[in-house]
Structure formats: structure tokens, C-alpha cells
Design an enzyme around this catalytic site. Structure first.
Site, PDB file in Angstrom:
ATOM      1  N   ASP A  56       0.772  -1.219  -0.094  1.00 30.94           N
ATOM      2  CA  ASP A  56       0.084  -0.022  -0.049  1.00 30.94           C
ATOM      3  C   ASP A  56       0.871   1.091   0.178  1.00 30.94           C
ATOM      4  O   ASP A  56       1.825   1.408   0.905  1.00 30.94           O
ATOM      5  CB  ASP A  56      -0.936  -0.280   1.272  1.00 30.94           C
ATOM      6  CG  ASP A  56      -1.784   0.979   1.221  1.00 30.94           C
ATOM      7  OD1 ASP A  56      -1.606   2.202   0.750  1.00 30.94           O
ATOM      8  OD2 ASP A  56      -2.436   1.184   2.303  1.00 30.94           O
ATOM      9  N   ARG A 110       5.086   2.182  10.166  1.00 25.78           N
ATOM     10  CA  ARG A 110       4.963   3.226   9.491  1.00 25.78           C
ATOM     11  C   ARG A 110       6.019   4.289  10.029  1.00 25.78           C
ATOM     12  O   ARG A 110       5.731   4.880  10.968  1.00 25.78           O
ATOM     13  CB  ARG A 110       3.590   3.709   9.522  1.00 25.78           C
ATOM     14  CG  ARG A 110       2.545   2.852   8.691  1.00 25.78           C
ATOM     15  CD  ARG A 110       1.375   3.355   8.497  1.00 25.78           C
ATOM     16  NE  ARG A 110       0.343   2.534   7.870  1.00 25.78           N
ATOM     17  CZ  ARG A 110      -0.942   2.725   7.685  1.00 25.78           C
ATOM     18  NH1 ARG A 110      -1.524   3.816   8.410  1.00 25.78           N
ATOM     19  NH2 ARG A 110      -1.672   1.611   7.215  1.00 25.78           N
ATOM     20  N   GLN A 125      -4.300  -3.685  12.914  1.00 27.71           N
ATOM     21  CA  GLN A 125      -5.698  -3.533  12.316  1.00 27.71           C
ATOM     22  C   GLN A 125      -6.290  -4.775  11.854  1.00 27.71           C
ATOM     23  O   GLN A 125      -5.391  -5.770  11.553  1.00 27.71           O
ATOM     24  CB  GLN A 125      -6.089  -2.295  11.433  1.00 27.71           C
ATOM     25  CG  GLN A 125      -5.148  -2.608  10.074  1.00 27.71           C
ATOM     26  CD  GLN A 125      -5.203  -1.309   9.118  1.00 27.71           C
ATOM     27  OE1 GLN A 125      -5.527  -0.154   9.582  1.00 27.71           O
ATOM     28  NE2 GLN A 125      -5.447  -1.582   7.862  1.00 27.71           N
ATOM     29  N   ASP A 236     -13.965   7.246   5.651  1.00 22.18           N
ATOM     30  CA  ASP A 236     -13.593   7.078   6.756  1.00 22.18           C
ATOM     31  C   ASP A 236     -14.661   7.220   7.756  1.00 22.18           C
ATOM     32  O   ASP A 236     -15.715   7.870   7.641  1.00 22.18           O
ATOM     33  CB  ASP A 236     -12.347   7.936   7.253  1.00 22.18           C
ATOM     34  CG  ASP A 236     -11.298   7.977   6.336  1.00 22.18           C
ATOM     35  OD1 ASP A 236     -11.100   6.723   5.634  1.00 22.18           O
ATOM     36  OD2 ASP A 236     -10.354   8.755   6.327  1.00 22.18           O
ATOM     37  N   GLU A 249     -10.490   8.473  13.955  1.00 24.65           N
ATOM     38  CA  GLU A 249     -10.868   7.621  12.771  1.00 24.65           C
ATOM     39  C   GLU A 249     -10.676   6.349  13.084  1.00 24.65           C
ATOM     40  O   GLU A 249      -9.646   5.770  13.726  1.00 24.65           O
ATOM     41  CB  GLU A 249      -9.828   8.008  11.691  1.00 24.65           C
ATOM     42  CG  GLU A 249      -9.977   7.086  10.342  1.00 24.65           C
ATOM     43  CD  GLU A 249      -8.947   7.135   9.447  1.00 24.65           C
ATOM     44  OE1 GLU A 249      -8.328   6.026   8.798  1.00 24.65           O
ATOM     45  OE2 GLU A 249      -8.447   8.175   9.065  1.00 24.65           O
ATOM     46  N   SER A 252     -10.947   3.085   7.739  1.00 24.55           N
ATOM     47  CA  SER A 252     -10.737   3.439   6.408  1.00 24.55           C
ATOM     48  C   SER A 252     -11.264   2.141   5.474  1.00 24.55           C
ATOM     49  O   SER A 252     -10.787   1.346   5.788  1.00 24.55           O
ATOM     50  CB  SER A 252      -9.418   4.025   6.049  1.00 24.55           C
ATOM     51  OG  SER A 252      -9.511   4.477   4.762  1.00 24.55           O
TER      52      SER A 252
END
Length: 335
Positions: A56, A110, A125, A236, A249, A252
Site C-alpha cells: 500500500d 509506518r 488492524q 472513513d 478515525e 478507512s
């Protein structure tokens, strides 16, 4: 977002009770989620080869963690940012049919994330993906799926309340749908983040739709990779979060690109060279199933349901020492 310390913060649970609650929420949610959404749990990779085009790209500027493997010379390997593309390949490889889908535990690093109350360099997630027909690539399919996910999260509030009544956060009764353009028209003089906060505070929970394409101002509301979500059929899920006075959030998601929208979005994003990657070739040749999918933050969900001030209270990650020190002084214990 800078570090926020809520006034008179009380986590209500000890660290060990918190660990027990995290396990309870994760175990219960994934069982309910799989059952309600008709998804099977499968195993997923922590890394993919760069040449596969399966990683991604997020907003296109984040650097993936890269390394090589001695037994596979000449290949650069990347820790996944998410499994957005890999899942669609898996649905094809494993022979899933329309109405069937999968979910998996996705762990990512990340490295360029700005660390604050909501953002960690460690991402965990539930990544999920479901096969749909071409005819089901509609706003109605998207909204119906969002309603189901909201219902499951709302049910989790009641589950957690039975076990931890002193710690649970009470969630709104409904989710409201709005597009990024409608939001921009409503608050033309505000930044995208300010708009999100205003609308989420007003309604408690919103599904903000159509993210990635340019608004009438000429700028997109937010960046979104051009090669997995269809920018007209995504969004979202945001909850208003009093502890931090901002929108949180949780998910997504979206209906994925078909041949036409992939072609258009790669052109808009100036990424047409990706058409030569194996994954993109398969998609453009109509060799992959039409799907809907997304990610639901595991730590974010625990944070929401337990009404915590910092994501580091519900996941073990790395944080700057000064952040750890300030948090500890205010009863925010980072794992």
C-alpha cells in the site's frame, strides 16, 4: 497534532486490568465481526517484495521499511503499510465467491508517522475484504456495509459495559453520512481537519465519503492511494472523541477500483507507470474479483471503547522519552 493531556485524567483500570480488557475487546470483536460480515479468518504476510506492487503506497511519500533476504537475492522486501492489495489477490487465489470474504490481523510499521496521542509507528488492524459483483459497486452497498460495521462497534460498547462499566465510553446511537464536497461547501473557510472535527462533534459519528479526488477548490480533502479504493466509493468512519477534543478515525474503507477507475486514478495521480506492475496488470485485464474492504484499527477500537487518552495505553510501541515522562506524570501509562 501535538501531545494532548486531558485535565484530571483517570484511566479507571490498572495496567493489568487494561491488558485483560484489550484481550477481551480484540477476541470478542473479531468473532462478532467475522460472523456478522460473513468473513473467514486467514493468515497474512508481514512483508512483500517491492517488485510485486502489492504494498500500500498510502499517500505516496511514506517510506516503507526495507530489507533483503539472503535466500532470495536481488529482491527488495518491504514491511507492509497495509494489506489493501494483497487481500484482493488472496480472494482470487483462494477461490472466494461473491458474498464471501476474509479478515486478518495486519501488523505494520509506518516509520514516518508523527507520534502523538492517536498515531504510532506500529499499526495493528483487522484488514478485511469481501467479493462483490460488478452490479454491487454502488453507494448503497457501501452505506449498508458501513451501517453493519457501526452496529458491531455499538454492540461492543454494551459488551464492554458489562465487564468494565466504570471505564467504557458511551457511543452515539447513529452514524451520519456526508461527502467531502458537502463538507467543504458547509465549512469553506476551514481546513480539512477542522471540517472533520466540526461535523463529527455535531453528529457524534460520521462516515466521510469520497476521499482522494480533487474538490471544487482544486485540492483533495485528503490523500488516498490511487490503486485500491475507488475515490467515488470510499470513506472513513469517524467518532467524536471528547478526551482529545477531536475526531477519531476508526476505519478507512471502500469499494475497490475496477479497470476504469484504476486507469483514471493512476492518471490523476501521475502514477501511470504502475500499470506495468503484476498486480495492476491483472486488475486492468479483469483477472481480479470486484471487492469491498478496509481496515479497522485494533488499538484505536480499544482506545475508543476504554476512553483512553493515548494509543500507547493500549499497544506496546516506541515513544520519545519526554512523551513517556509527561504522560506518566498525568496517569497516562504507555505500555
Amino acid at each position: 497534532m501535538a501531545l494532548i493531556i486531558p485535565a484530571n485524567y483517570d484511566p479507571h483500570l490498572t495496567v493489568r486490568e487494561t491488558q485483560e480488557a484489550i484481550k477481551y475487546i480484540r477476541d470478542t470483536f473479531q468473532k462478532e465481526f467475522g460472523k456478522e460480515m460473513h468473513l473467514e479468518r486467514i493468515s497474512a504476510p508481514l512483508f512483500v517484495t517491492q517488485s510485486s506492487g502489492l504494498n500500500d503506497n498510502l499517500n505516496g511519500v511514506e517510506r516503507p521499511v526495507q530489507f533483503d533476504i539472503a535466500a532470495i537475492p536481488g529482491e527488495t522486501v518491504e514491511v507492509v503499510h497495509s494489506l489493501a492489495k494483497w487481500k484482493r489477490m488472496a480472494l482470487k487465489e483462494y477461490g472466494f465467491n461473491p458474498g464471501e470474504g476474509l479478515y486478518t490481523n495486519m501488523n505494520a510499521i509506518r516509520r514516518d508517522e508523527e507520534l502523538d496521542n492517536l498515531h504510532s509507528c506500529y499499526v495493528d488492524q483487522w484488514d478485511w475484504e469481501k467479493v462483490i459483483t460488478k452490479e454491487e459497486r454502488t453507494i448503497e452497498t457501501l452505506e449498508s456495509t458501513v451501517q453493519t460495521i457501526f452496529k458491531i462497534i455499538k454492540h461492543m460498547e454494551h459488551e464492554v459495559w458489562y465487564k468494565y462499566p466504570q471505564a467504557v465510553k458511551h457511543l452515539p446511537e447513529h452514524i451520519t453520512f456526508i461527502t467531502t464536497q458537502e463538507l467543504a461547501d458547509r465549512y469553506p473557510d476551514k481546513t480539512p481537519k477542522e471540517r472533520e472535527n466540526l461535523i463529527t462533534k455535531e453528529y457524534g459519528c460520521v462516515f466521510l465519503m469520497k476521499i482522494g479526488d480533487k474538490l471544487t477548490t482544486g485540492e483533495p480533502h485528503d490523500g488516498r492511494a490511487p490503486d485500491y479504493d475507488d475515490w467515488q466509493l470510499n470513506g472513513d468512519i469517524l467518532f467524536w472523541y471528547e478526551q482529545l477534543n477531536c475526531a477519531l478515525e476508526i476505519s478507512s474503507m471502500g469499494i475497490r477500483v475496477d479497470e476504469k477507475s484504476l486507469e483514471e486514478q493512476l492518471k490523476k495521480a501521475g502514477c501511470e507507470e504502475r500499470k506495468n506492475l503484476p498486480y495492476h496488470k491483472m486488475l486492468l485485464n479483469g483477472e481480479l474479483p470486484y471487492t469491498i474492504g478496509g481496515g479497522i484499527g485494533q488499538s484505536r477500537l480499544c482506545m475508543l471503547l476504554l476512553d483512553r487518552a493515548h494509543v500507547g495505553e493500549v499497544q506496546a510501541s516506541l515513544w520519545p522519552e519526554d512523551m513517556r515522562k509527561i504522560c506518566k506524570e498525568h496517569k497516562i501509562v504507555l505500555l
